[in-house]
Design an enzyme around this catalytic site. Structure first.
Site, PDB file in Angstrom:
ATOM      1  N   GLN A  67       0.879  -1.171   0.000  1.00  0.00           N
ATOM      2  CA  GLN A  67       0.000   0.000   0.000  1.00  0.00           C
ATOM      3  C   GLN A  67       0.910   1.213   0.000  1.00  0.00           C
ATOM      4  O   GLN A  67       1.624   1.449   0.973  1.00  0.00           O
ATOM      5  CB  GLN A  67      -0.909  -0.010   1.241  1.00  0.00           C
ATOM      6  CG  GLN A  67      -1.641   1.299   1.498  1.00  0.00           C
ATOM      7  CD  GLN A  67      -2.560   1.720   0.360  1.00  0.00           C
ATOM      8  OE1 GLN A  67      -3.208   0.890  -0.284  1.00  0.00           O
ATOM      9  NE2 GLN A  67      -2.625   3.015   0.078  1.00  0.00           N
ATOM     10  N   PRO A  83      -5.468  -3.032   4.399  1.00  0.00           N
ATOM     11  CA  PRO A  83      -5.932  -2.004   5.347  1.00  0.00           C
ATOM     12  C   PRO A  83      -7.014  -1.058   4.818  1.00  0.00           C
ATOM     13  O   PRO A  83      -7.596  -0.306   5.599  1.00  0.00           O
ATOM     14  CB  PRO A  83      -4.653  -1.233   5.680  1.00  0.00           C
ATOM     15  CG  PRO A  83      -3.770  -1.414   4.492  1.00  0.00           C
ATOM     16  CD  PRO A  83      -4.075  -2.794   3.977  1.00  0.00           C
ATOM     17  N   GLY A 130     -10.455  -0.260   1.953  1.00  0.00           N
ATOM     18  CA  GLY A 130     -11.502  -0.887   1.160  1.00  0.00           C
ATOM     19  C   GLY A 130     -10.958  -1.175  -0.229  1.00  0.00           C
ATOM     20  O   GLY A 130     -11.044  -2.288  -0.742  1.00  0.00           O
ATOM     21  N   GLY A 131     -10.375  -0.124  -0.794  1.00  0.00           N
ATOM     22  CA  GLY A 131      -9.805  -0.274  -2.117  1.00  0.00           C
ATOM     23  C   GLY A 131      -8.715   0.741  -2.336  1.00  0.00           C
ATOM     24  O   GLY A 131      -8.632   1.732  -1.608  1.00  0.00           O
ATOM     25  N   GLU A 165     -13.006   3.271  -7.067  1.00  0.00           N
ATOM     26  CA  GLU A 165     -11.611   3.037  -7.485  1.00  0.00           C
ATOM     27  C   GLU A 165     -11.455   3.223  -8.996  1.00  0.00           C
ATOM     28  O   GLU A 165     -10.447   3.753  -9.458  1.00  0.00           O
ATOM     29  CB  GLU A 165     -11.121   1.653  -7.043  1.00  0.00           C
ATOM     30  CG  GLU A 165     -11.243   1.353  -5.547  1.00  0.00           C
ATOM     31  CD  GLU A 165     -10.741   2.457  -4.621  1.00  0.00           C
ATOM     32  OE1 GLU A 165      -9.868   3.245  -5.036  1.00  0.00           O
ATOM     33  OE2 GLU A 165     -11.236   2.537  -3.469  1.00  0.00           O
ATOM     34  N   GLU A 180     -10.040  12.592  -3.807  1.00  0.00           N
ATOM     35  CA  GLU A 180     -11.081  11.796  -3.144  1.00  0.00           C
ATOM     36  C   GLU A 180     -12.490  12.386  -3.291  1.00  0.00           C
ATOM     37  O   GLU A 180     -13.460  11.649  -3.445  1.00  0.00           O
ATOM     38  CB  GLU A 180     -10.734  11.594  -1.668  1.00  0.00           C
ATOM     39  CG  GLU A 180      -9.423  10.826  -1.447  1.00  0.00           C
ATOM     40  CD  GLU A 180      -9.384   9.442  -2.084  1.00  0.00           C
ATOM     41  OE1 GLU A 180     -10.457   8.912  -2.458  1.00  0.00           O
ATOM     42  OE2 GLU A 180      -8.282   8.889  -2.217  1.00  0.00           O
ATOM     43  N   TYR A 221     -13.975  13.536   1.393  1.00  0.00           N
ATOM     44  CA  TYR A 221     -14.706  12.687   0.439  1.00  0.00           C
ATOM     45  C   TYR A 221     -16.103  13.255   0.199  1.00  0.00           C
ATOM     46  O   TYR A 221     -16.495  13.544  -0.929  1.00  0.00           O
ATOM     47  CB  TYR A 221     -14.853  11.263   0.990  1.00  0.00           C
ATOM     48  CG  TYR A 221     -13.615  10.410   0.947  1.00  0.00           C
ATOM     49  CD1 TYR A 221     -12.554  10.651   1.816  1.00  0.00           C
ATOM     50  CD2 TYR A 221     -13.505   9.337   0.062  1.00  0.00           C
ATOM     51  CE1 TYR A 221     -11.422   9.845   1.805  1.00  0.00           C
ATOM     52  CE2 TYR A 221     -12.376   8.524   0.043  1.00  0.00           C
ATOM     53  CZ  TYR A 221     -11.338   8.784   0.912  1.00  0.00           C
ATOM     54  OH  TYR A 221     -10.225   7.977   0.889  1.00  0.00           O
TER      55      TYR A 221
HETATM   56  N1  BES Z   1      -7.170   6.263  -2.378  1.00  0.00           N
HETATM   57  C1  BES Z   1      -8.043   5.793  -1.372  1.00  0.00           C
HETATM   58  C2  BES Z   1      -7.346   5.093  -0.238  1.00  0.00           C
HETATM   59  C3  BES Z   1      -6.364   5.963   0.515  1.00  0.00           C
HETATM   60  C4  BES Z   1      -6.657   7.273   0.830  1.00  0.00           C
HETATM   61  C5  BES Z   1      -5.165   5.436   0.921  1.00  0.00           C
HETATM   62  C6  BES Z   1      -5.744   8.055   1.518  1.00  0.00           C
HETATM   63  C7  BES Z   1      -4.246   6.205   1.611  1.00  0.00           C
HETATM   64  C8  BES Z   1      -4.532   7.523   1.909  1.00  0.00           C
HETATM   65  C9  BES Z   1      -9.124   4.887  -1.944  1.00  0.00           C
HETATM   66  O1  BES Z   1      -9.546   5.252  -3.210  1.00  0.00           O
HETATM   67  C10 BES Z   1     -10.339   5.021  -1.059  1.00  0.00           C
HETATM   68  O2  BES Z   1     -10.845   6.102  -0.958  1.00  0.00           O
HETATM   69  N2  BES Z   1     -10.788   3.928  -0.468  1.00  0.00           N
HETATM   70  C11 BES Z   1     -11.963   3.905   0.335  1.00  0.00           C
HETATM   71  C12 BES Z   1     -13.103   3.479  -0.542  1.00  0.00           C
HETATM   72  C13 BES Z   1     -14.386   4.160  -0.436  1.00  0.00           C
HETATM   73  C14 BES Z   1     -14.473   5.572  -0.110  1.00  0.00           C
HETATM   74  C15 BES Z   1     -15.416   3.701  -1.426  1.00  0.00           C
HETATM   75  C16 BES Z   1     -11.760   2.902   1.451  1.00  0.00           C
HETATM   76  O3  BES Z   1     -10.720   2.246   1.473  1.00  0.00           O
HETATM   77  O4  BES Z   1     -12.597   2.782   2.318  1.00  0.00           O
HETATM   78 ZN    ZN Z   2     -10.535   7.090  -3.096  1.00  0.00          ZN
END
Ligand code: BES
Ligand code: ZN
Length: 637
Positions: A167, A298, A300-301, A328, A350, A415
């Site tokens: 990650q 760690p 969701g995606g 994603e 985001e 977000y």
């Molecule tokens: N890019 C993010 C994950 C992330 C954000 C990793 C900041 C490290 C630092 C990913 O696209 C994300 O937003 N994942 C969310 C999914 C959701 C909002 C649908 C998650 O993991 O919960």
């Molecule tokens: Zn995201």
């Protein structure tokens, strides 16, 4: 093109505009794209040691072996450097790497110095390259490289082979790749990765085909990303994994025993890509594959290009949690194509993606599901803003000071407030105009970094176009730079959850719920109900809820999590074994951290339980999750 790009690098503002227009059709003449570096103050990244205006990495070539016994990767990183005339030093980001040598492309040693490490940032690696423009670093990752998680077989679904996953976002890739680890410094890359047979390696680049047998039970896989990407997007996974095609340009990797369930849940992927393209233009990355990882992942995606990384906890059996995939996938435009220049503007990645996600959901599954998901997210955002305080700078989109640290935006506000901002602009200017503009924004800045200021300036130039009345109605600066929720925010349709909210009110007064109605509800409706239940419930009431609604047996992890959180907040002992089982399998921070928090808030009842469980589960979590949960546990006193 090379010469032109060099000019872009050295001169800033004026030449950058010219660079931007050039990069719109970057591959037309077969030349590689060289993305510009932004030099304005608001674009600088304080969490990288790099000085890209002097010397920047343009290409990374990795040749690494995976060592599961010692839990490290080791080999070489060969970096192409573009530097201002006369520049003789390049500065890279590293964290806990063991560096054994640095040479030029002919193998001549180059002087280098590893500076002092700072918390969360790692140490600068300054290489004196003279007039050379390629450097070869021979190194091994440290024993606790934070990006990497090495799983023992018992942590996998198959239970027989070890597994590696990475990650990178936001600043973890410097623990296994010595490069300029800043989202504003885009690099193309290629990799040769050697792994023990029968493990298969995937990366966030296009595969170079079948692996080559390199003897001693090892195979070498090759990958390439010929489009410049922010370095946090380089990702790797290795395990006993297999592939299933989903559509002409999409497919899924996962462990053999997970394949059918994963493929069934992801069956709409190709349609999602089509929907996304209809909305905001061509998908520019070729393939869209995904890997469904073991549950310790760690997040969701994670939107790693051409290879989205996914938690298996999104699999509910009914595709009700596939908003994650839409999210994603949407990052292929907002985030991967146009990228926040630094982490203060994470909302550009985001928030824009969360808006885009909802538009994909609407196109694919209809307005009802889309409006319910908006309403659910909006309510969560309002709660967070209320908790943090509407005057707290952490609720602004553009983050400042401590809040602008790489992990600063994880309160979630960026977000949903970001998405609400764009839904609001859309509703004021009209969908048609808004969509034309957003697509043109992605085009104008494809393969480039961007800032809040650029986003607003572009909106003013190409959407507002001097219309003063419109400018006043949009409240653009307030949205981006001020905390709290602006007065013009588009609020969710109260009808979205009319029936559920009525049922929740009825429950609050009579403690009865109609199970038959619950049975007909969507996942979002069920989550809404759980969020609207009275927070204080007796053991009998909780037992009845669990029994009537089958909460403990839910195959939907969002529902299971919401139930466990409610139960633990009420010191409901019968839920502890299930919580323990969940925490012993799932490492997704969004679930794990609040459950430990719920326990820690319950004083002498919950704190010993939290400590007992964490002592057993901690070693199975990724560093992203332990980093947060360590703090939760140490806070309880
Ligand atoms: N890019 C993010 C994950 C992330 C954000 C990793 C900041 C490290 C630092 C990913 O696209 C994300 O937003 N994942 C969310 C999914 C959701 C909002 C649908 C998650 O993991 O919960
Ligand atoms: Zn995201």
């Amino acid at each position: 093109m090379r010469l032109f790009a060099t000019l872009c690098l050295i001169f800033s503002a004026a030449a950058l505009t010219a660079c931007s227009t050039q990069s719109d059709a970057p591959e037309a003449n077969g030349e590689p794209i060289v993305s510009p570096i932004l030099t304005s103050d608001d674009a600088k990244d304080p969490y990288s040691y790099a000085q890209p205006e002097i010397a920047r990495v343009t290409h990374v070539a990795l040749d690494l072996a995976l060592d599961f016994e010692n839990r490290n990767v080791g080999g070489t990183a060969t970096l192409d450097i573009m530097a201002a005339d006369g520049a003789d030093t390049v500065i890279l980001d590293t964290m806990a790497l063991e560096i054994s040598s640095v040479t030029d492309d002919a193998g001549n040693a180059l002087p280098f110095e590893l500076g002092a490490a700072k918390d969360g940032m790692g140490a600068p690696l300054a290489i004196t390259m003279g007039d050379k423009r390629q450097v070869v670093i021979t190194y091994t990752s440290g024993p606790d490289a934070k990006a990497l998680q090495w799983l023992v077989p018992a942590q996998t679904a198959g239970g027989e082979h070890p597994y590696l996953l990475s990650q990178g976002q936001p600043t973890l890739n410097r623990t296994w790749i010595p490069t300029q680890d800043s989202p504003g410094i885009r690099q193309t890359w290629e990799a040769k990765i050697t792994a023990p047979d029968p493990l298969t390696v995937v990366m966030s680049g296009l595969s170079g085909g079948d692996p080559v047998d390199t003897g001693e039970g090892r195979r070498t896989f090759s990958f390439a990303m010929d489009k410049p990407v922010a370095p946090y997007l380089i990702a790797i996974a290795a395990g006993d994994i297999v592939f299933q095609e989903l559509g002409p340009r999409s497919g899924v990797w996962t462990e053999p025993v997970m394949l059918d369930r994963a493929a069934a849940e992801l069956a709409d992927t190709e349609k999602m890509i089509d929907a996304a393209e209809e909305l905001y233009g061509e998908y520019r990355w070729g393939r869209y594959d995904m890997i469904v990882l073991p549950p310790s992942f760690p997040y969701g995606g994670m939107e790693n290009p051409v290879m989205t990384f996914l938690t298996p906890t999104f699999i509910a059996g009914d595709r009700s949690l596939t908003g994650l995939i839409a999210h994603e996938l949407a990052h292929s435009w907002s985030g991967n194509l146009v990228t926040n220049a630094n982490w203060a503007d994470s909302w550009l990645n985001e928030g824009t993606t969360s808006y885009f996600e909802n538009r994909i959901i609407e196109k694919l599954y209809g307005e009802k599901r889309a409006s319910q998901e908006r309403a659910l997210n909006f309510a969560a955002m309002e709660d967070t803003i209320a908790e943090e305080g509407a005057a707290n700078a952490i609720t602004a989109l553009h983050l400042t000071g401590e809040n602008a640290a790489p992990e600063g935006g994880t309160s979630g506000v960026i977000y949903d407030k970001g998405a609400t901002f764009l839904h609001t602009v859309e509703s004021i200017v009209g969908r048609e105009k808004f969509d034309v503009w957003l697509e043109s924004w992605f085009d104008r800045h494809a393969f480039e970094p961007a800032t809040s200021a650029m986003f607003l300036a572009d909106m003013r130039d190409n959407l507002v176009k001097g219309d003063e009345g419109l400018e006043a109605r949009l409240m653009l600066d307030e949205w981006v730079y001020k905390p709290g929720l602006p007065s013009n925010a588009l609020r969710p349709d109260p009808a979205a959850f009319a029936e559920v909210d009525k049922a929740a009110e009825a429950y609050a007064s009579s403690r009865t719920l109609d199970e038959a109605v619950w049975g007909k509800w969507t996942s979002a409706e069920r989550l809404r109900l759980l969020s609207k239940l009275p927070r204080d419930l007796s053991d009998e009431e909780l037992a009845k809820l669990d029994n009537d609604l089958g909460l403990s047996a839910s195959g939907n992890n969002e529902i299971l999590f919401a139930w466990l959180e409610l139960a633990l907040q009420n010191r409901y002992e019968p839920a502890v074994p299930l919580a323990e089982k969940f925490l012993g399998t799932v490492g997704r921070r969004k679930f794990v951290s609040p459950l430990f928090e719920a326990l820690m808030e319950q004083g002498t009842w919950g704190q010993p339980i939290a400590r007992r469980i964490y002592a057993k589960t901690r070693s199975g979590y990724h560093a992203v999750t332990t980093g947060t949960v360590d703090e939760v546990l140490s806070g309880g006193g």
